[in-house]
Scaffold this motif. Sequence first.
Motif, mmCIF file in Angstrom:
data_model
loop_
_atom_site.group_PDB
_atom_site.id
_atom_site.type_symbol
_atom_site.label_atom_id
_atom_site.label_comp_id
_atom_site.label_asym_id
_atom_site.label_seq_id
_atom_site.Cartn_x
_atom_site.Cartn_y
_atom_site.Cartn_z
ATOM 1 N N ASP A 265 0.861 -1.183 0.000
ATOM 2 C CA ASP A 265 0.000 0.000 0.000
ATOM 3 C C ASP A 265 0.894 1.229 0.000
ATOM 4 O O ASP A 265 1.548 1.541 0.993
ATOM 5 C CB ASP A 265 -0.909 -0.003 1.228
ATOM 6 N N GLY A 266 0.914 1.951 -1.138
ATOM 7 C CA GLY A 266 1.776 3.106 -1.264
ATOM 8 C C GLY A 266 1.466 4.216 -0.274
ATOM 9 O O GLY A 266 2.338 5.036 0.040
ATOM 10 N N PHE A 267 0.244 4.248 0.227
ATOM 11 C CA PHE A 267 -0.150 5.288 1.183
ATOM 12 C C PHE A 267 0.695 5.226 2.455
ATOM 13 O O PHE A 267 0.908 6.242 3.115
ATOM 14 C CB PHE A 267 -1.632 5.125 1.529
ATOM 15 N N THR A 268 1.177 4.046 2.810
ATOM 16 C CA THR A 268 1.898 3.854 4.062
ATOM 17 C C THR A 268 3.395 4.129 3.943
ATOM 18 O O THR A 268 4.112 4.064 4.950
ATOM 19 C CB THR A 268 1.705 2.416 4.576
ATOM 20 N N LYS A 269 3.871 4.422 2.743
ATOM 21 C CA LYS A 269 5.304 4.600 2.525
ATOM 22 C C LYS A 269 5.741 6.040 2.810
ATOM 23 O O LYS A 269 4.958 6.981 2.730
ATOM 24 C CB LYS A 269 5.665 4.222 1.087
ATOM 25 N N ASP A 270 7.030 6.186 3.107
ATOM 26 C CA ASP A 270 7.574 7.507 3.429
ATOM 27 C C ASP A 270 7.465 8.472 2.256
ATOM 28 O O ASP A 270 7.275 9.677 2.457
ATOM 29 C CB ASP A 270 9.039 7.379 3.847
ATOM 30 N N ASN A 271 7.580 7.959 1.019
ATOM 31 C CA ASN A 271 7.503 8.877 -0.127
ATOM 32 C C ASN A 271 6.107 9.482 -0.265
ATOM 33 O O ASN A 271 5.962 10.588 -0.791
ATOM 34 C CB ASN A 271 7.954 8.204 -1.422
ATOM 35 N N PHE A 272 5.089 8.786 0.230
ATOM 36 C CA PHE A 272 3.756 9.378 0.187
ATOM 37 C C PHE A 272 3.627 10.487 1.231
ATOM 38 O O PHE A 272 2.986 11.515 0.978
ATOM 39 C CB PHE A 272 2.666 8.323 0.398
ATOM 40 N N LYS A 273 4.219 10.286 2.364
ATOM 41 C CA LYS A 273 4.211 11.337 3.386
ATOM 42 C C LYS A 273 4.911 12.588 2.862
ATOM 43 O O LYS A 273 4.480 13.717 3.128
ATOM 44 C CB LYS A 273 4.878 10.829 4.658
ATOM 45 N N ALA A 274 5.979 12.385 2.093
ATOM 46 C CA ALA A 274 6.688 13.528 1.509
ATOM 47 C C ALA A 274 5.804 14.245 0.491
ATOM 48 O O ALA A 274 5.809 15.477 0.394
ATOM 49 C CB ALA A 274 7.980 13.050 0.849
ATOM 50 N N ALA A 275 5.018 13.471 -0.270
ATOM 51 C CA ALA A 275 4.099 14.071 -1.248
ATOM 52 C C ALA A 275 3.040 14.908 -0.548
ATOM 53 O O ALA A 275 2.696 16.010 -0.996
ATOM 54 C CB ALA A 275 3.447 12.975 -2.091
ATOM 55 N N LEU A 276 2.522 14.405 0.569
ATOM 56 C CA LEU A 276 1.539 15.170 1.344
ATOM 57 C C LEU A 276 2.123 16.495 1.833
ATOM 58 O O LEU A 276 1.453 17.531 1.794
ATOM 59 C CB LEU A 276 1.072 14.344 2.549
ATOM 60 N N GLN A 277 3.365 16.444 2.265
ATOM 61 C CA GLN A 277 4.003 17.661 2.759
ATOM 62 C C GLN A 277 4.178 18.675 1.630
ATOM 63 O O GLN A 277 3.974 19.884 1.828
ATOM 64 C CB GLN A 277 5.367 17.327 3.378
ATOM 65 N N ARG A 278 4.525 18.199 0.439
ATOM 66 C CA ARG A 278 4.671 19.111 -0.698
ATOM 67 C C ARG A 278 3.346 19.794 -1.017
ATOM 68 O O ARG A 278 3.287 21.015 -1.240
ATOM 69 C CB ARG A 278 5.174 18.344 -1.927
ATOM 70 N N MET A 279 2.256 19.026 -1.036
ATOM 71 C CA MET A 279 0.944 19.611 -1.316
ATOM 72 C C MET A 279 0.523 20.571 -0.202
ATOM 73 O O MET A 279 -0.045 21.636 -0.472
ATOM 74 C CB MET A 279 -0.106 18.508 -1.505
ATOM 75 N N ARG A 280 0.794 20.188 1.025
ATOM 76 C CA ARG A 280 0.429 21.034 2.170
ATOM 77 C C ARG A 280 1.119 22.394 2.084
ATOM 78 O O ARG A 280 0.496 23.443 2.274
ATOM 79 C CB ARG A 280 0.826 20.320 3.460
ATOM 80 N N ASP A 281 2.399 22.367 1.767
ATOM 81 C CA ASP A 281 3.166 23.609 1.705
ATOM 82 C C ASP A 281 2.684 24.496 0.548
ATOM 83 O O ASP A 281 2.543 25.723 0.708
ATOM 84 C CB ASP A 281 4.655 23.303 1.540
ATOM 85 N N ALA A 282 2.438 23.895 -0.611
ATOM 86 C CA ALA A 282 2.007 24.678 -1.777
ATOM 87 C C ALA A 282 0.610 25.243 -1.564
ATOM 88 O O ALA A 282 0.319 26.380 -1.968
ATOM 89 C CB ALA A 282 2.037 23.802 -3.034
ATOM 90 N N TYR A 283 -0.257 24.477 -0.913
ATOM 91 C CA TYR A 283 -1.611 24.953 -0.633
ATOM 92 C C TYR A 283 -1.574 26.116 0.353
ATOM 93 O O TYR A 283 -2.260 27.135 0.174
ATOM 94 C CB TYR A 283 -2.455 23.804 -0.083
ATOM 95 N N ALA A 284 -0.747 25.978 1.404
ATOM 96 C CA ALA A 284 -0.638 27.033 2.410
ATOM 97 C C ALA A 284 -0.076 28.322 1.796
ATOM 98 O O ALA A 284 -0.448 29.427 2.214
ATOM 99 C CB ALA A 284 0.253 26.568 3.558
ATOM 100 N N ALA A 285 0.767 28.156 0.781
ATOM 101 C CA ALA A 285 1.352 29.329 0.118
ATOM 102 C C ALA A 285 0.389 29.984 -0.857
ATOM 103 O O ALA A 285 0.673 31.066 -1.378
ATOM 104 C CB ALA A 285 2.631 28.919 -0.609
ATOM 105 N N GLY A 286 -0.747 29.343 -1.103
ATOM 106 C CA GLY A 286 -1.746 29.905 -2.010
ATOM 107 C C GLY A 286 -1.550 29.550 -3.467
ATOM 108 O O GLY A 286 -2.256 30.055 -4.342
ATOM 109 N N TYR A 287 -0.601 28.639 -3.747
ATOM 110 C CA TYR A 287 -0.322 28.273 -5.135
ATOM 111 C C TYR A 287 -1.429 27.398 -5.729
ATOM 112 O O TYR A 287 -1.598 27.356 -6.945
ATOM 113 C CB TYR A 287 1.002 27.513 -5.240
ATOM 114 N N ILE A 288 -2.149 26.687 -4.875
ATOM 115 C CA ILE A 288 -3.184 25.753 -5.312
ATOM 116 C C ILE A 288 -4.559 26.342 -5.010
ATOM 117 O O ILE A 288 -4.797 26.865 -3.913
ATOM 118 C CB ILE A 288 -3.031 24.383 -4.613
ATOM 119 N N ASP A 289 -5.459 26.245 -5.958
ATOM 120 C CA ASP A 289 -6.843 26.711 -5.816
ATOM 121 C C ASP A 289 -7.428 26.238 -4.490
ATOM 122 O O ASP A 289 -7.412 25.046 -4.175
ATOM 123 C CB ASP A 289 -7.645 26.160 -7.005
ATOM 124 N N LYS A 290 -7.969 27.166 -3.704
ATOM 125 C CA LYS A 290 -8.536 26.833 -2.395
ATOM 126 C C LYS A 290 -9.787 25.962 -2.504
ATOM 127 O O LYS A 290 -10.221 25.372 -1.507
ATOM 128 C CB LYS A 290 -8.871 28.117 -1.624
#
Length: 530
Positions: A265-290
Amino acid sequence: MRVKKMLAAGMAVTMAASVALSGCSSTGKSGAEATSAGANTESGSSAGESKAESDIKKPEKITIMVNGTVTTKPNNRDAFEKRWEELTGIDLEIIQPDHDAYFDVLGQTFASGPENWPDAILLQGSFYTGYAEEGALWDMTEAWNNSELKSSGRFTGDAVVDNMKIDGKLYGFPVTRGNGCVTYVKKKWLDNVGLQAPTTYDEYLNMLKAFTEGDPDGNGVNGDTYGLSAAGFIGTEEPWTNYLPEFYQDAYPSFAKGEDGVWYDGFTKDNFKAALQRMRDAYAAGYIDKETLTNGTKDCRNKFYEDKFGVFTYWAGTWGTNLKNNLESNGHDSELIALKPIKEVGTYVERTSPVWAITSSCENPEGVFKYFIESMLDGGDLQMLWSYGVEDVHWSKKAETVLDKTYKEGEFHLRESLENPGTQYTKQHLDPMLAIATWEGDPGKDAVKEEAKNSQTVFNENCRQATITPSTEEMATYNGDLMTLKKSIIADVVVQGTSVEEAFKRFESDGGAKWSQMIVDSLNKKESAK
C-alpha cells in the motif's frame, strides 16, 4: 438464488461507488463462478461459451448506461441514436446520468436488482475489477477470440486487451488506449513572469509562486491569480495521482506491485508522506486553488478558461485543442505548452483503458458483443459515427464557414459544438488518436489540430502503463472505508494543515493501517496462488 447474490453485489458496489472504488461483497460469486452461472440467452448458452458468428442472433433492442464520454443530450444525442439505429436496425436505449454522478447511479442501478441492469455499461479501473469478480459481468473471452475483428488483420491493440484480462479472462473490451494527463502551461503567463518551462520540481514550484504572486495574466494587478487547480487532491479512479503528478512524483496512494512481485500500500510509505508535505506547503502558500477539494473537472476547466490559473494537468490529445478553443472563445491567449514530465516525475501514467462490459443479466450477450461493441471498430460507418458523430450535425463535407474558417465542398471538417458554442468538435466517443484498429477510410486524420498531436505525442513518448489491481474479499470488504479514510487524511493535512505525523496517528487509530495490511496480505496470497 443468483438474483439475491447479485442484488447483494449491487448494494456493495453502490456503497463503494460513493467513494469511487470497486464494489464487491464477501457473499458474492467470483468472476469464475459467475461465468458458470452466466446470463441466460435465447439459445440456452451460458456466459463464456462461444458461438459461431453465424449462430449469433441479432438483438432487437440493446440498453446501455454511459457517462459523458458518449454523445450527450446537449450535443444532439437523439441524432446520434437515430443514426446508430439506422445503421444497425436495432433499437438503442441510452441511459446517461450526469458525468460526475455516473458511478453513483450505476451502483444504485445494480443494487436495484438484475432485472433493472442495462445490457452494456462503461467501466474503468477498480470498478471494472470489482464488478467482474463479483460476477456482475459476462465473460467475453471466447466472444473476442472468435470475433471477426480479432481475425481481421486490422486490430493493433492486443497488448491493451491483454492488460484488461483478469486471471486470463476478459470481462470488458477496451475500444481505445487508456490515455492520460499531461501538464499544460499558459505560455503567455510564462512570458509575462520571465520564466521558461520547468524541468525540475524546484523550477515548477517557482513557476507556481510567480503565477500566484506576480502578474502573469498581464492585467496590471499582482496576486489576483493562482498557480493551479485540480479536481480534488486525489483522483476518483486509478491511477489516482494523474491530476497532480508533480506533487506525487514517485508516491502512490493505493495498492501497487513492486518489481519483486510483492503487493504493498503506497499510502503507508515515506515517499507518500513527503508528497503530502509538498501539497500542504504549496496549498498554504496559495499556489493551489482553495476550492480544489470540492472541484469537479468542469469547475477546473471553467476557471482555466476564465484565466484564473495558469497550470492545468489534464488529458492529452484532443483536450489540447479543446482547452485552446475555449480559451480563445473567452478572449484569452490560447497558446499552451504541454510539458514533458519534470525530472522527479519521470513518466506520466497511462490509465487502464475504459472498457465496454456486458452485464451478466443480459439475455443475448453474444449478440450485444457482436452488434454493439465489436461494430464500433468496423472501419466503416459505425466507427465513423462513434468517432465523429452524425453528418451535418457534428461534422460535414459541405462548403461552409465554421468559426471564421471556410471549408470547400467535399472537405471534411468538424462543426461548431452545440453544447459549447464558439468551439469546434474534436471527436465524439472514440478518439482516433487512441485507436487500436487501423481505419483506412478515416476522413478526419488530416483534421487533427497540431496542438492535439503535440500533447498526445508528449504523453505517448513519456508514459508508462498502469496495471489493474485485482479484487479480493478483503479488498471488497475494507477498501471503500479505507479510501474514504485516506481522502479524509489527505484533506486534513493539505487543507486543514494537520501535521503528517498526527494524520498518520489517526490512520492507525481509525483502523486504516489494519485494513491496509489485510488487503495487502490478501493480494499477496492471491499472487502466490497463481
